[in-house]
Design a protein around this motif. Structure first.
Motif: not given
Length: 195
Positions: A18-23, A45-49, A68-78
């Motif tokens: 979905m997001y090739p640029q995302m780590d 970035c995204a972290r999957v647990a 139970r699946v958890v996806v954490v997504i982190i981004d910064e101001n551009g």
């Protein structure tokens, strides 16, 4: 490989597509401000647990692992102050839509349910221009031996299931009256056609 680890990798691959640029990587399910500080070095970035909830027995002899699946997504101001919030919401919303009723191509997985998503608001992160979003859902995954398949089907020496069986040919004889009322002896081939 563990079926649960393989399932987690399928989720990671789906988010990466979905997001090739995302780590996108896995994590153990717990995180704190130090983890977020490390993860912000690779934004977005995204972290999957994948965490286990109580399992249940199935009639097939397998275990139904309620994951139970958890996806954490982190981004910064551009370029603009606080634009990370809009981007984080977009990521969270799209991952939630993708997860809804998805089996991630695993034949042993049920469609994902109970999808929840939210943004984590924390003043220190906001001042640093960091946006954090979380998507969570439940996926049922059957693990173990399917004893019904072992008992009800035939297998070759190498362990592969026999799916092709010999076909038979059926010929029926009957007597048909023709228009003159006489019996004609006919043979009819009534072998069923297999597509």
């Amino acid at each position: 490989m563990s079926k649960i680890v393989d399932f987690r990798q399928r989720i990671i691959d789906t988010v990466k597509a979905m997001y090739p640029q995302m780590d996108v990587e896995w994590y153990d399910g717990l995180f704190d401000e130090h983890d977020i500080a490390d993860w912000t070095l690779k934004t977005p970035c995204a972290r999957v647990a994948v965490m286990n909830a109580p399992g249940q027995h199935e009639v097939t002899g397998e275990m139904n692992a309620c994951l139970r699946v958890v996806v954490v997504i982190i981004d910064e101001n551009g370029h603009i102050a606080r634009d990370g919030d809009a981007k984080a919401w977009e990521y969270v919303e799209n991952v939630a839509i993708m997860a809804n009723l998805n089996t991630f191509g695993d034949p042993n997985a049920a469609p994902a349910t109970k999808v929840k998503f939210r943004r984590i608001s924390q003043p220190v992160l906001r001042r640093e221009g960091v946006s954090v979003g979380v998507v969570e859902w439940e996926s049922d995954l059957t693990i173990g031996r399917n004893r019904v398949r072992e008992r009800e089907f035939f297998y070759r020496q190498d362990g592969s299931m026999i799916t092709d069986v010999p076909r038979s040919r059926v010929i029926a004889q009957g007597y048909v009256h023709n228009a003159a009322g006489l019996d004609d002896h006919d043979e009819l081939d009534v072998t069923p056609e297999v597509p």
